[in-house]
Design an enzyme around this catalytic site. Structure first.
Site, PDB file in Angstrom:
ATOM      1  N   LYS A 161       0.869  -1.189   0.000  1.00  0.00           N
ATOM      2  CA  LYS A 161       0.000   0.000   0.000  1.00  0.00           C
ATOM      3  C   LYS A 161       0.904   1.237   0.000  1.00  0.00           C
ATOM      4  O   LYS A 161       1.259   1.781   1.046  1.00  0.00           O
ATOM      5  CB  LYS A 161      -0.919  -0.060   1.224  1.00  0.00           C
ATOM      6  CG  LYS A 161      -2.155   0.761   1.083  1.00  0.00           C
ATOM      7  CD  LYS A 161      -3.164   0.404   2.151  1.00  0.00           C
ATOM      8  CE  LYS A 161      -4.186   1.496   2.375  1.00  0.00           C
ATOM      9  NZ  LYS A 161      -5.038   1.832   1.246  1.00  0.00           N
TER      10      LYS A 161
HETATM   11  C1  LIG Z   1      -6.437  -0.099  -3.982  1.00  0.00           C
HETATM   12  C2  LIG Z   1      -7.160  -0.651  -2.815  1.00  0.00           C
HETATM   13  N1  LIG Z   1      -7.746  -1.854  -2.916  1.00  0.00           N
HETATM   14  C3  LIG Z   1      -8.407  -2.400  -1.891  1.00  0.00           C
HETATM   15  C4  LIG Z   1      -8.541  -1.737  -0.675  1.00  0.00           C
HETATM   16  C5  LIG Z   1      -9.279  -2.367   0.449  1.00  0.00           C
HETATM   17  O1  LIG Z   1      -8.364  -2.814   1.426  1.00  0.00           O
HETATM   18  P1  LIG Z   1      -8.752  -2.916   2.950  1.00  0.00           P
HETATM   19  O2  LIG Z   1      -9.989  -3.722   3.013  1.00  0.00           O
HETATM   20  O3  LIG Z   1      -7.602  -3.575   3.592  1.00  0.00           O
HETATM   21  O4  LIG Z   1      -8.974  -1.532   3.437  1.00  0.00           O
HETATM   22  C6  LIG Z   1      -7.960  -0.485  -0.528  1.00  0.00           C
HETATM   23  C7  LIG Z   1      -8.050   0.234   0.736  1.00  0.00           C
HETATM   24  O5  LIG Z   1      -7.142   0.198   1.517  1.00  0.00           O
HETATM   25  C8  LIG Z   1      -7.237   0.065  -1.608  1.00  0.00           C
HETATM   26  O6  LIG Z   1      -6.669   1.271  -1.494  1.00  0.00           O
END
Ligand SMILES: Cc1ncc(COP(=O)(O)O)c(C=O)c1O
Length: 309
Positions: A161
């Site tokens: 991330k």
């Molecule tokens: C690109 C992306 N995909 C998926 C998610 C969903 O991830 P999570 O459920 O861990 O927040 C996020 C958010 O963090 C994201 O930025």
């Protein structure tokens, strides 16, 4: 709501609790120029047992994993980050909030290689309601398939991330909003469905649940994992390692997004094609209501997912 309108006053930065307005960085910070930061977005819910961080350990674990490809050393232990976060929430008397830890290359020099730039870290918390709006949770949202493709995981680690990755999310999301949609769906380089700009995506067809596999250039979402777990516990068959073609979006019975910010948000139209009957579908609704029962501790399961404030 802007930060100035919020009743928050403290940020944890490089090991200290500082006043909100003093949490500053230099304009020549490496991460600002090259997107060399990694971050998390998590939530603290006001549960029946008091405020509690949801799946915090997994978020911290992902923060450390995200830092790895960039050789970023985090100078604090997961326990120290947890303690700082809990203390931030206590000091600001928050019952529920969003939590944003960020680690980035700081100020020293500006070669693309971050040589001798220190790794800086901050954690902020603030109240944040439904990301796509309260109404979206009940009625669903209209989305478009973006003309922007997601970076391939052979170009950049999409399972980390990383702050820099989010320019792609911005392009896709803003393109959608300019065209009157609430959010985008982004295809990967192969043209398969990847995810939303800040959400994972699920499809329901003939009573079974599908979501793109981790090799589809997606983030390994923690809410994705939660939804898969809860859906299976509810008795649904979940296929979590599939490729989904663009056309399958239109013929789906139901579609929904998941994310720490977006929680479980139904999708009612894609490119103006009505999905199912154009409202929150029954399987989406059952997974979504289970999700909220669990995160608010209205049911006594998954105690291991909570860290109490
Ligand atoms: C690109 C992306 N995909 C998926 C998610 C969903 O991830 P999570 O459920 O861990 O927040 C996020 C958010 O963090 C994201 O930025």
């Amino acid at each position: 709501m802007s930060f100035d309108e919020m009743d928050v006053d403290t940020i944890w930065m490089d090991g200290e609790f500082v006043d909100w307005d003093d949490a500053q960085i230099h304009v020549l910070t490496h991460g600002l120029h090259y997107g060399t930061g990694v971050f998390e977005g998590a939530r603290c819910y006001d549960t029946a047992e008091g405020p509690a961080l949801f799946r915090w350990e997994e978020h911290v674990e992902r923060l450390f994993q995200s830092a790895k490809p960039y050789d970023m050393e985090i100078d604090y232990t997961p326990e120290e980050l947890t303690e700082a976060t809990l203390e931030l929430i206590r000091r600001q008397n928050l019952r529920s909030c969003y939590i944003r830890p960020i680690v980035f290359y700081g100020y020293n020099s500006l070669g693309v290689g971050p040589k001798d730039c220190p790794t800086q870290i901050a954690i902020a918390v603030w109240p944040w309601g439904a990301y796509l709006g309260e109404e979206a949770l009940e009625k669903g949202i209209d989305v478009m398939v973006s003309s922007w493709r997601k970076h391939s995981s052979s170009q950049i680690p999409t399972n980390a991330k990383t702050t820099g990755l989010y320019v792609n999310s911005l392009l896709a999301g803003e393109e959608a909003r300019r065209n009157g949609y609430a959010e985008a769906i982004v295809l990967n380089k192969e043209g398969n469905v990847a995810e939303g700009p800040g959400e994972n995506i699920f499809l329901v067809r003939d009573g079974e649940v599908y979501t793109p596999g981790l090799s589809e250039s997606i983030l390994d979402g923690i809410t994705r994992n939660t939804a898969i777990t809860l859906a299976r516990e509810l008795g649904y068959t979940v296929h979590d390692n599939v490729s989904i073609s663009r056309g399958e979006l239109n013929t789906a019975d139901e579609l929904f997004f998941t994310g720490s910010a977006a929680e479980v948000t139904p999708i009612r139209k894609v490119d103006n094609v009505v999905i199912g009957d154009g409202s929150r579908g029954p399987i989406t609704e059952s997974i979504q209501s289970r999700f909220f029962e669990v995160v608010e501790r209205e049911v006594d399961t998954h105690e291991e997912w909570f860290t109490y404030v």
